[in-house]
Write an enzyme that holds these catalytic residues in place. Structure first.
Site, PDB file in Angstrom:
ATOM      1  N   ARG A  90       0.822  -1.211   0.000  1.00 10.27           N
ATOM      2  CA  ARG A  90       0.000   0.000   0.000  1.00 10.27           C
ATOM      3  C   ARG A  90       0.854   1.258   0.000  1.00 10.27           C
ATOM      4  O   ARG A  90       0.493   2.259  -0.622  1.00 10.27           O
ATOM      5  CB  ARG A  90      -0.968   0.005   1.203  1.00 10.27           C
ATOM      6  CG  ARG A  90      -2.040  -1.079   1.203  1.00 10.27           C
ATOM      7  CD  ARG A  90      -2.828  -1.212  -0.065  1.00 10.27           C
ATOM      8  NE  ARG A  90      -3.781  -2.316  -0.013  1.00 10.27           N
ATOM      9  CZ  ARG A  90      -3.513  -3.567  -0.392  1.00 10.27           C
ATOM     10  NH1 ARG A  90      -2.316  -3.913  -0.832  1.00 10.27           N
ATOM     11  NH2 ARG A  90      -4.452  -4.504  -0.327  1.00 10.27           N
ATOM     12  N   GLU A 118       1.905   1.646  -3.475  1.00  9.44           N
ATOM     13  CA  GLU A 118       0.782   2.114  -4.296  1.00  9.44           C
ATOM     14  C   GLU A 118       0.567   3.616  -4.125  1.00  9.44           C
ATOM     15  O   GLU A 118       0.197   4.315  -5.068  1.00  9.44           O
ATOM     16  CB  GLU A 118      -0.472   1.339  -3.900  1.00  9.44           C
ATOM     17  CG  GLU A 118      -1.651   1.573  -4.820  1.00  9.44           C
ATOM     18  CD  GLU A 118      -2.796   0.622  -4.516  1.00  9.44           C
ATOM     19  OE1 GLU A 118      -2.732  -0.554  -4.915  1.00  9.44           O
ATOM     20  OE2 GLU A 118      -3.756   1.040  -3.837  1.00  9.44           O
ATOM     21  N   SER A 150      14.121  15.615   1.825  1.00 14.62           N
ATOM     22  CA  SER A 150      15.189  14.685   2.209  1.00 14.62           C
ATOM     23  C   SER A 150      14.618  13.427   2.858  1.00 14.62           C
ATOM     24  O   SER A 150      13.670  13.487   3.640  1.00 14.62           O
ATOM     25  CB  SER A 150      16.134  15.359   3.193  1.00 14.62           C
ATOM     26  OG  SER A 150      17.148  14.464   3.579  1.00 14.62           O
TER      27      SER A 150
END
Lengths: 152, 152, 152, 152, 152, 152, 152, 152, 152, 152
Positions: free
Chosen positions: C93, C96, C119
Site C-alpha cells: 500500500r 501504491e 530529504s
C-alpha cells in the site's frame, strides 16, 4: 559480515575492526590510497605479493592464508556485491548522479576529448573531506585515461 | 535529435550546433559551468529567469519560447533519459565505477564523516582534461554536501 | 526470524518478544520514537553508543555483543530487506501511494518550495492511531528537510 | 506536456499555467485539498460532476469537453505514470522511504492496530511547509483507514 | 517441504500428512473454511489464540511451539512464496485470468459500484467441486468488500 | 481511448458511451453475460458472426466494419493490455489475491480433484453486487473445467 | 527500415541497396574494413570528415546531409539497437558464447596477461569465410588492447 | 571457490593451483586447447573418458571421482555461471562488443554466407597474445560452422 | 545433483546412474514413455501408487521413502527448475522455437481448429532419433487436446 | 494489423484475408508447408526469389514491392514479436511446455544422441489435426538436426 564476501575477506574486516584501523591507517602502512585499500577488502582489486605481505603484518593474519587465496592465481570477479539500482542511500546517490548527470558528462567529455571514453580500468578514485561552515562537503575525484575509439 | 528530449530542447541543441558553440562557450556567456549548462540542455536542471534570458541571446531562440516551457512553472522530471545499465560505453563506465568501487567509496565516506550520505542535490560536477604524454586523462570532480542521518 | 537480518538482530527480536515489549515501550526507555527504534531492530539505523547501552539493559543482551556488531565501525547497508514491488499488503500500500500520488505530491512540493527535494536522510516518520467510530485510522507523518538543487 | 497524460489533461495543465494558478488556488475554488486537485490533473482521481463544473469555470475549459472524457463513464486506470524505481529524485526519495522504513512502519502499525493494513483507498495525503531557520521542512501527512484482515 | 516456509510450518504440513487430514477435515475441527486453514499453513494468515490451541490438538503439535512462533507477536509477511509469473500451471491459470479478464472485471465492478476497489483484505475465497458429466468443474467464489475512493 | 486497443475497439467504447449503455445492457441485448461482453470490447474474446451482427445493431456501427476486423479470420492475441504487476488498485488486488491465496487455492483444488488444473479456457467469470449494511460486497464467481494431467 | 535508426541512417541503407553495394564494396572504396563500415551504418561508429565525403560519393547522398547529422558534433550513443538477450538467432549465438565460454576466456586472458581487461574501444573485429567441404565456417577475429588495472 | 561450481570442480581448481599449472600446461598434457580445458573446469564442456583419465593423472585426483561425476551420464547444464549483463569488466567487454558490433557482424555474415547463423556448438575459440610496443593486444579467434536456415 | 531437486529426487538420479539405466529402460519396466519417466525424476509429474512401487523395485529404493514424499499427498509445484530464458543451449533452442515460430504455429492452430488452445495438461511429448546420412535428426512429437474457448 | 510487422507484411495479411486464403491454401500454391508460409508472413523466414514471385501471383501484390523489401538484401531480424513470457494462452502453453518438460526432453536427447543439441535452424515444424471423439488433438512435429558439441 557480508555473505557476498569470502571468509578470508570477512576475517580481514574483523582484524581491521579489532585493531581499530581505518582504511587510511592501513593505506599509509602499505603505501596505497585508502580507496584502493578498501577495494582490496571488498575483493575488487588484486593485491600484489608485496601488498599481501604488508597486509599480513598490519592485520596480524597469516601470510600464507592471504597468499593462497588472494595471491598469484587470484583474479577478482569484480562487481556483483550490490543489486542495481542499489538500495543503500549512499550507493544510490552515485547511481542517481549517473541518471541525472550522465549525458551531460558524456557530452563534455566528447567536447573536450573527441570520440572515446574515460577508462574505468586505468583509473583511480579519491575521497576528501572539505570543511565548510554550512556543512562539510564530500569531494570525490575520479581520474581515468581517455581512450579514443579505434578505426580499422 | 533525441526522442526523449522535448522539441524545445532539440531546438536548443540545433541552435548550439548551428552556431558551433561548445557547452564551455555557452557556460562562459551565461556564467555557469559547462556541465551545468549541459544539464539544462538535457532537461536535468531548472534554469532561472536570468539564465533563460541569456540562453535566448546566446542561442538566438525567442525568449518567450524558452520561458513558457522552461520557466517559472517548469520543474524537471529528472532522469529517465537512459536505460540502465546504460548501453553506451562512456555512460557504462560510470556505472561500472559504482559496481566496482561503490562499497569502497561508501566505506571511506563513513570513516571520514560518520553515518550519512553525500548529497546528489546540493551537488556539483566538473570535468577537466589533464594532459599526459602516456595519454590524456579525464578528471571528474564530484562535490556534494555531507548529510548526516537524523535521529528522532 | 528473518533470513535477511543478522543473527544479532534476530536475537534482539527474540528478547523483545520474550520480554513482551513493544517498540513503544523500548522507545520510552531509550528516549527515541518507536519508528526509529524499529529501524534499529531492522538494521536500518545506526545506534549510538548510548542507545546500545540502553538497549542492552532493556533487552538483557550483553553490551559487548551489541557494541561489537552495531557499534562504532558499523554503518548499515540500508534497504534490501524486501523485494520491490513488495508482496506484503501493508508494504504494498505504501508503494501504491507512490504509484498513484507520487506526481501530485511532487507537484505540490515544487509549488510550495521551488526546485528541490524532500530529504529522506534528514527525515523522521511517526505513526499515530486516530480513533474513529467508522473505523480507526492510521496517521503517518513524514517530516523531511527541503533541499534546493544547487547551481554551479 | 507529458506523453503519458491524455490530450485533455495536458490542456488542463496548460490552462492552469496560462492563468498562473497553483493547485492550492484551484483547490480553494473547488473546495478540495491541493493534493487531491493535483491527482485529478494527473488522471489519478475521478472528479465528480460538480468538480468538473467548477474546474471548467476555473480553467476556462468547455464543460462538455471535461464531462465527456472525465465524467460519468470515466474510471481512471491509476498508476503507470512513472517507471519504478522512479528516476526523479523527488519521487525516488519516497521510494527510498519504503525501502528503509517500510518494515519499521509495518511493525508499528501491527503493534498499534493488530493484523491488518492501512488503506490506500480510504486515504488522503496533505503537504505542509514548516518554516525552520536551519532549512524549511516538508511535512507530509498520510491518513488511511485501518482495515483488519477478515477470517472465514 | 518448502524452503520458503518456516520449519514450524513444515512440521505442520508433516503432521497433517501423517494424520492423513485434509484441509477440509482440519477446517471442520477448528471452525474455519478450508481455504482459510490452508492460508494459515502457508503462513498467509495470522491464527488467533483459539485457532492455535485447536490446531495444536488436531495436529498433535505442542501448543507452546505454535504460540511462540505464530502467536501474539506474529504478523505474517504475506506473499513472496512464488515467483511471478508463477511457473506451476495451476497458479499460472489464475495469473492468466487477470491478464485476459482483468480489465473486463474492473469495468464491470465500476459499472456496478462506481469508483472504488474490491478489497483483498476484507475478503474471503471458497472452492467448490461442481460435478458435471462432461468433466467436473472448479468453482471459486471471491467475496470482497467494495471500498470507494475517498475525496478530500 | 486506450493506446493498446485497436481503433475499432475504441469506436465501440465511444458508441457505448454515447448511447449510455452499460455492459449489462449490451449483454441483455446480445444474450451474453456482461463480463463476456466486456471481454469482447477489450479484444479478449472472439465474437461470433451473430454476436457481431447484434453488436452492430446495438452500437450503431456498420456491420462490415465489425466483421472485417473482428470476424472470421480474427483470433485475439490475448493479454498484453496491462503491465504486470498491474498499477491500478482494482487490478492489483486481483494480483494480490494470487500472491497471498494462490498456494492455498492450489492445495484445495488438489485435495478436492487430484492432480490437474482449473481451466482458464473452458472458463467463465461473473460479478455480483451483494448489498450489505456494513458496506456492499463484490462477489466474483470463477468457473473452470477441471483438467487432469495426462500420463503416457 | 529500422525504427531504432535515424532517418538518415535508413537513407544510407536504402542507397546501399539501390546501388547493390555490399559493405565490403563500400569498405574498399573508403579504405575501411567492412565490419567498421557496417558499424557506421548502424550508428555505432563516428565517421571522420573524409569518410563522410567518400560515403557521400559512394552512396550518392548529399555531403551536407551526412556532415550535418554525422559530422563534427555527432558522437554516437552506442548500443541500444537490440533488446538483451537478443531474439535473433545470429545475435543470440554471440550472447550464448559469452554465457558458455565467458569465464574460460577470462581465465585464459588473466593467465596470459595478468590482471586487466581486453579493450572494447581500442578494438577491431573481422569476419572471414573459411571454405570447408563439411560446411563453410565463419571465422571472427577480435583484437583488443590489453589494459592492466591501475593501482594507486 | 565459486558457489556456482560443484565441489568436484572446485577441487579441480584447487589441484591446479597447488600444482601451479596453467590451463595451457594442462592443455598440452591432455592434447586440448587451453580455452577448451578451462571450459571443462567451469563445467561448460563434457570431458571424454580419455580426457578424464588424463586429467586425473595431471591433477592427482582419483579417476573414479572424476568419472562418477563428470563421466558417461554427465551432460553439462551449460551457462548460468554469471548474471547478465556481467558485472566483471572482462566479461562485460564481451557483452559490450555484442551491444555495439552485434548488428554489423550479423550483416557481414549474411552478406558473405546468406541466410543462416554461425554455430555456437560446432564452434571453437582461441586466445592469443600479440605483443605490441604500444601495449600488448588480446586476439580472440572464434570459429563456428555456418548453418543455413532450412526451408520446408 | 541439482540444488533445485529434492534430496529424494537426487537419490533417484543416483540410483539410476549406479544401475546404468536409461529413462527408456525404466520406462519399459514401468510401462511409461521415457519422457514421462524423466518428468517424474525432475519432479514435474505426479507418479501413481503403482508407478512408485515399480520405481522402488527398478531403482532399489525403499518403497516407503518414495510413497511418503511422492505419494498420495504430493502434488508437484511444476516449473521453476530453470531461469528463463534458459542458459543451456539445448533448452534455449526450444525457447527460440517459440520466439521465431510461435505466432506461425498459433495462426495454423486457429486456421485448423478455430478459437482455442492446445492443452499443455492433456498433453504428451515423445522424442525419436531419425537416422540420416547427413546427420541424425531429433524428432519431437507434441500431442495436446484442443480446448475451445467457452462463451457465456 | 500488428504494430510489430512492417507495412508490407500487413498488406500481405490483408490480401490473404480479402482472398479468403488459408496458409495451407497458399502453401499448396507455392509448394511449401503452411507453417513455413506463416513464418514468411510474420517476417520470420527469408523467402527466395521464386517464393516471392509465387506469393505475388497468389496474393495479387506487385512483385517489385515484395522483392524490394523482402528480396535479395533482406535478412530477417528474427524474434521480437512477443514479450516473454507470452501473454496469449496459445503461445503461453508452448512456453509452459518448456518450463515443465524442458529438462526431461534435454535428458532424453542426451541419452539418445550424446552431448549436443537439436538445431532450431536446420529445423522444421508441422501441425496436424488428429480427430478424436473425446476432443480433437493438436499434433505438432518438430524436426531438427542433431548437432554434437565440437572439441578442440
Amino acid at each position: 559480515m557480508s555473505p557476498k564476501l569470502s571468509a578470508l575477506h570477512n576475517r580481514m574486516f574483523k582484524a581491521k575492526a579489532a585493531k581499530k584501523l581505518s582504511f587510511e591507517d592501513i593505506g599509509k602502512k602499505i603505501g596505497r590510497d585508502e580507496v584502493y585499500v578498501a577495494s582490496i577488502f571488498y575483493g575488487q582489486a588484486k593485491p600484489s605479493k608485496e601488498e599481501l605481505e604488508k597486509l599480513s603484518a598490519v592485520l596480524g593474519l597469516p601470510e600464507n592464508h592471504l597468499k593462497e587465496e588472494l595471491g598469484e592465481g587470484f583474479y577478482p570477479d569484480r562487481g556483483g556485491l550490490m543489486s542495481l539500482p542499489p538500495t543503500d542511500p549512499v550507493l544510490y546517490r552515485f547511481y542517481e548522479m549517473i541518471q541525472v548527470f550522465g549525458y551531460p558528462l558524456k557530452a563534455i567529455i566528447h567536447e573536450k576529448f573527441g570520440d572515446g571514453i574515460m577508462s574505468a580500468i586505468d583509473f583511480s578514485a579519491k575521497v576528501e573531506k572539505v570543511e565548510n561552515p554550512k556543512g562539510d562537503r564530500v569531494k570525490i575525484t575520479l581520474d581515468g585515461k581517455f581512450l579514443p575509439y579505434k578505426k580499422w
